[in-house]
Write a protein that holds these residues in place. Structure first.
Motif, PDB file in Angstrom:
ATOM      1  N   PRO A  99      54.482  40.387  39.021  1.00  0.00           N
ATOM      2  CA  PRO A  99      53.884  41.294  38.040  1.00  0.00           C
ATOM      3  C   PRO A  99      54.541  42.676  38.086  1.00  0.00           C
ATOM      4  O   PRO A  99      55.291  42.984  39.015  1.00  0.00           O
ATOM      5  CB  PRO A  99      52.423  41.367  38.484  1.00  0.00           C
ATOM      6  CG  PRO A  99      52.441  40.972  39.912  1.00  0.00           C
ATOM      7  CD  PRO A  99      53.568  40.034  40.099  1.00  0.00           C
ATOM      8  N   GLU A 100      54.205  43.461  37.107  1.00  0.00           N
ATOM      9  CA  GLU A 100      54.864  44.767  36.952  1.00  0.00           C
ATOM     10  C   GLU A 100      54.782  45.602  38.216  1.00  0.00           C
ATOM     11  O   GLU A 100      55.780  46.196  38.651  1.00  0.00           O
ATOM     12  CB  GLU A 100      54.213  45.505  35.756  1.00  0.00           C
ATOM     13  CG  GLU A 100      54.920  46.781  35.345  1.00  0.00           C
ATOM     14  CD  GLU A 100      54.610  47.969  36.242  1.00  0.00           C
ATOM     15  OE1 GLU A 100      55.511  48.806  36.418  1.00  0.00           O
ATOM     16  OE2 GLU A 100      53.489  48.059  36.783  1.00  0.00           O
ATOM     17  N   TYR A 101      53.591  45.640  38.836  1.00  0.00           N
ATOM     18  CA  TYR A 101      53.413  46.576  39.947  1.00  0.00           C
ATOM     19  C   TYR A 101      54.287  46.251  41.147  1.00  0.00           C
ATOM     20  O   TYR A 101      54.554  47.094  41.983  1.00  0.00           O
ATOM     21  CB  TYR A 101      51.944  46.627  40.388  1.00  0.00           C
ATOM     22  CG  TYR A 101      51.362  45.302  40.806  1.00  0.00           C
ATOM     23  CD1 TYR A 101      51.705  44.718  42.010  1.00  0.00           C
ATOM     24  CD2 TYR A 101      50.448  44.626  39.988  1.00  0.00           C
ATOM     25  CE1 TYR A 101      51.179  43.495  42.391  1.00  0.00           C
ATOM     26  CE2 TYR A 101      49.921  43.413  40.355  1.00  0.00           C
ATOM     27  CZ  TYR A 101      50.284  42.857  41.554  1.00  0.00           C
ATOM     28  OH  TYR A 101      49.769  41.633  41.936  1.00  0.00           O
ATOM     29  N   ALA A 146      46.107  48.161  42.459  1.00  0.00           N
ATOM     30  CA  ALA A 146      47.116  47.944  41.414  1.00  0.00           C
ATOM     31  C   ALA A 146      46.927  46.538  40.875  1.00  0.00           C
ATOM     32  O   ALA A 146      46.929  45.572  41.638  1.00  0.00           O
ATOM     33  CB  ALA A 146      48.519  48.109  41.978  1.00  0.00           C
ATOM     34  N   PHE A 190      47.500  43.870  37.234  1.00  0.00           N
ATOM     35  CA  PHE A 190      48.295  43.692  36.012  1.00  0.00           C
ATOM     36  C   PHE A 190      47.731  42.509  35.250  1.00  0.00           C
ATOM     37  O   PHE A 190      47.407  41.476  35.841  1.00  0.00           O
ATOM     38  CB  PHE A 190      49.757  43.429  36.407  1.00  0.00           C
ATOM     39  CG  PHE A 190      50.695  43.332  35.243  1.00  0.00           C
ATOM     40  CD1 PHE A 190      50.977  44.447  34.470  1.00  0.00           C
ATOM     41  CD2 PHE A 190      51.319  42.138  34.929  1.00  0.00           C
ATOM     42  CE1 PHE A 190      51.853  44.362  33.393  1.00  0.00           C
ATOM     43  CE2 PHE A 190      52.197  42.043  33.861  1.00  0.00           C
ATOM     44  CZ  PHE A 190      52.463  43.167  33.087  1.00  0.00           C
ATOM     45  N   GLN A 213      51.890  48.394  31.600  1.00  0.00           N
ATOM     46  CA  GLN A 213      51.977  48.909  32.968  1.00  0.00           C
ATOM     47  C   GLN A 213      50.775  48.408  33.764  1.00  0.00           C
ATOM     48  O   GLN A 213      49.784  47.955  33.208  1.00  0.00           O
ATOM     49  CB  GLN A 213      51.977  50.441  32.982  1.00  0.00           C
ATOM     50  CG  GLN A 213      53.058  51.077  32.118  1.00  0.00           C
ATOM     51  CD  GLN A 213      54.469  50.806  32.620  1.00  0.00           C
ATOM     52  OE1 GLN A 213      54.663  50.175  33.647  1.00  0.00           O
ATOM     53  NE2 GLN A 213      55.459  51.259  31.869  1.00  0.00           N
ATOM     54  N   SER A 214      50.879  48.530  35.059  1.00  0.00           N
ATOM     55  CA  SER A 214      49.779  48.119  35.925  1.00  0.00           C
ATOM     56  C   SER A 214      48.715  49.210  35.952  1.00  0.00           C
ATOM     57  O   SER A 214      48.955  50.335  35.516  1.00  0.00           O
ATOM     58  CB  SER A 214      50.297  47.881  37.338  1.00  0.00           C
ATOM     59  OG  SER A 214      51.360  46.971  37.299  1.00  0.00           O
ATOM     60  N   ARG A 225      51.611  54.238  35.938  1.00  0.00           N
ATOM     61  CA  ARG A 225      50.404  53.405  35.979  1.00  0.00           C
ATOM     62  C   ARG A 225      49.483  53.801  34.826  1.00  0.00           C
ATOM     63  O   ARG A 225      49.324  54.999  34.538  1.00  0.00           O
ATOM     64  CB  ARG A 225      49.653  53.624  37.302  1.00  0.00           C
ATOM     65  CG  ARG A 225      50.384  53.047  38.508  1.00  0.00           C
ATOM     66  CD  ARG A 225      50.102  51.557  38.641  1.00  0.00           C
ATOM     67  NE  ARG A 225      51.188  50.876  39.342  1.00  0.00           N
ATOM     68  CZ  ARG A 225      51.254  50.730  40.667  1.00  0.00           C
ATOM     69  NH1 ARG A 225      50.299  51.203  41.410  1.00  0.00           N
ATOM     70  NH2 ARG A 225      52.247  50.091  41.214  1.00  0.00           N
TER      71      ARG A 225
END
Lengths: 285, 440, 263
Positions: A198-200, B91, B93, B117-118, B276
């Motif tokens: 995932p993005e993070y 965090a 997503f 974005q997360s 974020r």
């Protein structure tokens, strides 16, 4: 030697048949090295800097630029030791990165694209060839690993970002998606989804103090160049270590049914320790 | 299409004609779309029961052509009794649990905030999501909404079978850049430039390699270096050095001018975006019915979860227990019409256990009333979804959501959680394979 | 069992008609390995999607677990047969080995190493990086997932077959490798082999604390370190080069002596 039955190679007489045999040996070993270096270097690279290399939205200005040359200079340095000191061939770095690139392109197409449906635009490998060429030429011109580290390894890292900017720039064009500013590369990876990345989880530049006029890629390149010098020195010596011809007596010898009379001729055995070819002295390194 | 046709006669022919080991594999060619999930059943049950609970999930359609859209909407709640071994959702997503990028995601939102974005999420709060998917690879695909939480991994919502028809080659994802370029298809964007530069450098590298490889290579060079009489000057000649120096200069010039030219061609670029998003949860709704679990058993032979719970209605309207949701299985109380009305016709049948939820007393709970009831959720899903393996886990606390409805159909949600005690035997000789008991 | 290689009394001139090494066998084995790799890749293309997405399904069991069982029974069997063959057919009279035959065996050793490197490439490059793409397809799965079943339990045991095989070939047929164990050769064979046991560490990490599949995680660095040992092929190359130069030297001396005798 009889005239016409021998050739002179690099100042030494070679029976023609032996010269032919050595050429067959060249080709076989070249093929082995291509496969082995491609496999081992690729394994090393994919598991140390692979995520940045695999995905278009990981190729950032900080970690990708910093880590890739550091992790990629390893095998070129180790192989340069072998190729240069044993064969005076200044091609190890270029050879290594071409092997790597071969494995990567094969994989991105057959694995990522044909098997797992990722578009090619999401999975392009980084280019390392210009840096490798400079590293090889540095060794050729200086003939010394320390000077090569100071100049070639430094250039290997410094050239990385500009080299890749050729093809990467179109993926850093700005687009507006859902009212947000992102790069084309961000959007490609957003659109063609990965379930476990995932993005993070991207380890990418998230913002820093701006020095050097805000060019974080330049800062990253210089830091990478510094560490690449050290890595080069370390891996040159790892190459030295692994290329050493070390043997130990075979404890199973008698169990195998061999007796002392089966020992190779004394002259032959001495070759291991660096003596005797056609009665001439050999100074093996 | 990436699925296979089912022809029983062909199947039998193949089975009969193939060798035993091959047979087993050969059969598969003729297996129709088996309900293949993609790995979620390997997640431990406590993880599936006590993290993200998805509800009200709707798919705009189950079938779309290549380039057509499917919009997935719904809500999720992050369970407050979060597994202790998982990090909190600092965090997260909004993911898309597809078997590879068979559908392209063009938009996604959490509570209306773009989810490219997360973001940080909060436990015990509800969020609304929307994902827009575009058909890409024809076939029959099992697709889930999903929340990825850092350190906890992918947490899946209900999976549904979506069919994409047409030709893969027709797929296009176009976009216009802010600097004015029109990208016809992101799948192929920039590849011409990639191939040119990679090809050019590979060609130069090959020239360099061939320059050296064309000469006698290993044994002669090794011998020349290690033996008296070897002429080292022939190993590396001044021509070699000159050629190398020329290559060095050419390489640096190409990189320098190539970089300049690229910068001129693409003057406006942006780095990867890594900020974020900030997402506020949906307004907090007080839990109308307080649920206290007195006892809960999983009946192994009967494949059923039985709970004895005390319900207290703290609200101003009545409340009728309509549904137990856990691990994406919706056990619906068939006696409550409001609950039955919430079932979308597109909702995957395998996530709606046919026996539903049995409640010992389904009568509405009046405001202020406290009542103890037995509830039972019996279904083979406990086994097929490998939820019963909770009894083998180091954390056997179960969790889920209970949905209550008042007389006007208004819904409130309560969390339910408690330790689960397995029951391995029973007097009727039922087994997991034979849940009704009796002979055979 | 005792099969002994005997040296023929062929003259040097007759020996020259023999090929330099067993290229035909090497080509045959390489093609067979290639065919197997192609089979594995096609199997993945077909069954990864139709039966490989969920390891709890009967279809998965039928296709993938069957493949796994076949791999884990056939390849170890090949180990036993090949290694036993090389051992029991060892040359028990290495002292009488003629230079030309020795040279031929060096070429066979190089060819053996070629097949080894061929397998290593498929394992550590082709199927290894492909694994990264498959992890982005499945949500989360067991150790036995379509990419792992081919990579870890197929290609890797296969290269062990040729790695150990080439080592045994050298030890049982070449005097210098029979009397002295080559440490770089040991490293080049044992290092890649250790990738298999290192799998235990990998799966341990993924089972207990790593939920996401980042290839560069330190959890995977065990594979990296083992992969470095392939560089020891450089040491082996130097060793073979030294040995071959010595054999070539003896051979030319022998040929010169033969010419002098004929005069």
């Amino acid at each position: 030697m009889q005239g016409g039955t021998s050739v002179r190679l690099y100042g030494l007489e070679w029976p023609k048949e032996s010269a032919r045999i050595s050429r067959v040996f060249d080709l076989l070993v070249a093929a082995i090295l291509f496969l082995a270096v491609s496999g081992a270097f690729h394994l090393h690279y994919m598991l140390t800097a692979g995520d940045w290399d695999m995905w278009i939205d990981w190729k950032d200005r900080q970690w990708w630029v910093t880590l890739t040359p550091i992790m990629a200079i390893t095998f070129p340095a180790a192989l340069q030791y072998v190729f240069w000191t044993k064969f005076r061939l200044p091609i190890a770095a270029t050879f290594a990165v071409v092997c790597l690139l071969f494995g990567q392109w094969i994989n991105r197409y057959f694995g990522f694209h044909l098997w797992s449906y990722f578009p090619m635009s999401e999975v392009i490998p980084a280019l390392l060839i210009p840096g490798a060429l400079v590293l090889d030429v540095a060794l050729l011109l200086t003939g010394n690993f320390l000077f090569t580290a100071m100049s070639g390894a430094f250039a290997f890292a410094l050239l990385f970002y500009p080299t890749n900017w050729f093809w990467l720039a179109p993926y850093r064009l700005p687009v507006e998606v859902m009212g947000q500013l992102v790069s084309v590369g961000d959007y490609i990876s957003y659109a063609f989804t990965r379930t476990a990345l995932p993005e993070y989880i991207r380890l990418i530049e998230r913002g820093t103090l701006r020095t050097f006029g805000g060019h974080s890629a330049i800062i990253a390149s210089f830091f990478s160049a510094f560490v690449s010098i050290l890595m080069y020195l370390a891996w040159w010596h790892i190459g030295m270590l692994l290329a050493r011809v070390v043997t130990t007596p075979n404890a199973l010898k008698h169990f195998m049914g061999l007796t002392d009379k089966d020992e190779p001729a004394e002259a032959a055995q001495k070759a291991i320790d660096g003596t005797s070819l056609q009665g001439r002295s050999v100074a093996a390194e | 299409m990436r699925t296979f046709c089912f022809h029983e006669s062909s199947c039998v022919r193949v089975v009969l004609s193939a060798a035993a080991a091959i047979m087993q594999i050969g059969i598969l060619i003729f297996v129709p779309d088996a309900a293949l999930a993609h790995g979620e059943r390997n997640q431990e049950p406590f993880l599936r029961m006590r993290t993200a609970h998805f509800y009200d999930v709707k798919w705009s359609t189950n079938e779309t052509p290549v380039n057509g859209e499917i919009v997935v909407t719904g809500k999720f709640r992050l369970f407050p009794i979060w597994p202790v071994n998982l990090p909190l959702p600092e965090a997260a997503f909004l993911g898309n649990g597809t078997p590879g990028p068979v559908l392209a995601r063009t938009e996604s939102y959490i509570n209306g905030v773009p989810a490219i974005q997360s973001t940080k999420l909060e436990l015990n709060r509800d969020y609304e999501f929307k994902t827009v998917l575009k058909g890409r690879v024809p076939g029959h695909h099992h697709v889930h909404p999903m929340i990825n939480v850092m350190g906890a991994g992918p947490l899946l919502g209900p999976g549904n079978w979506l069919t994409v028809t047409g030709n893969e080659s027709d797929f296009k994802l176009s976009i216009k850049t802010l600097s004015g370029e029109t990208i016809d298809n992101l799948e192929t964007w920039g590849l011409g430039r990639v191939f040119f530069w990679h090809g050019l450098w590979v060609a130069i590298a090959i020239v360099w390699l061939v320059w050296w490889l064309r000469r006698p290579l290993l044994l002669p060079r090794f011998r020349a270096l290690t033996e008296k009489g070897g002429d080292r000057s022939q190993l590396v000649t001044s021509t070699d050095r000159l050629f190398g120096a020329g290559l060095l200069v050419a390489t640096i010039l190409i990189v320098f001018f190539g970089f300049q030219a690229t910068d001129t061609a693409y003057p406006r670029t942006v780095p990867l975006q890594g900020s974020r998003a900030t997402v506020e949860p949906l307004p907090e709704v007080p839990e109308q019915v307080k649920v206290a679990v007195n006892k809960s058993n999983y009946d192994v032979p009967g494949r059923s979860l039985r709970m004895n719970v005390t319900l207290t209605n703290n609200g101003s309207s009545s409340a009728q227990l309509g549904e137990l949701l856990t691990s994406n299985q919706r056990f619906i109380n068939h006696e409550v019409s409001q609950a039955m009305a919430t079932v979308d016709p597109n909702y995957p049948k395998e996530l709606l256990p046919p026996n539903g939820l049995k409640v010992s007393d389904s009568r509405p709970l009046k405001p202020g009333e406290t009542k103890t009831v037995d509830i039972e959720a019996a279904d083979a899903a406990w086994e097929t979804e490998r939820l019963s393996s909770l009894i083998n886990d180091p954390d056997n606390t179960l969790g889920g959501l209970l949905f209550f409805y008042d007389e006007h159909g208004k819904r409130t949600i309560s969390n339910v959680s408690g330790p689960m005690v397995p029951v391995f035997t029973d007097p009727d000789n039922r087994t997991a394979e034979n849940p009704t008991g009796g002979a055979g | 069992m005792s099969i002994t290689i005997t040296h023929s009394a062929k003259s040097a001139a007759e020996d020259r008609t023999q090929p330099l090494g067993n290229f035909k066998l090497a080509a045959g084995v390489t093609l067979a390995v290639l065919a197997l790799m192609v089979f594995w890749r096609i199997f993945q293309q077909v069954y990864a999607w139709s039966a490989g997405l969920d390891s709890t399904e009967p279809a998965f069991d039928a296709a993938w677990m069957t493949l796994l069982k076949v791999e884990l029974s056939v390849i170890p069997l090949l180990w036993v047969v090949t290694w036993a063959y090389l051992w029991f057919t060892r040359d028990r009279n290495l002292g009488a080995l003629k230079p030309r035959e020795e040279l031929r065996r060096y070429f066979n050793l190089v060819l053996f190493n070629f097949v080894y490197a061929f397998c290593v490439w498929f394992a550590t490059s082709f199927f290894a990086e492909q694994d990264a793409s498959w992890h982005q397809v499945v949500v989360r799965d067991t150790s036995f997932t379509p990419s792992h079943i081919v990579l870890f339990y197929g290609t890797m045991p296969l290269y062990v077959l040729f790695g150990v095989g080439s080592f045994l070939y050298a030890m049982t047929r070449l005097p210098k490798f029979a009397t002295q164990i080559s440490i770089p050769f040991v490293l080049a064979v044992v290092g890649p082999f250790l990738i298999l046991p290192n799998l235990g560490y990998n799966e341990w990490g993924h089972a207990f604390f790593l939920m996401e599949e980042v290839f560069s995680y330190p959890l995977h660095w065990g594979f990296v370190v083992m992969g470095w040992s392939v560089l020891a092929l450089g040491g082996l190359l130097i060793q073979i080069a030294m040995h071959m130069l010595e054999v070539i030297g003896r051979l030319s001396q022998e040929d010169q002596a033969s010419v002098a005798t004929q005069r």
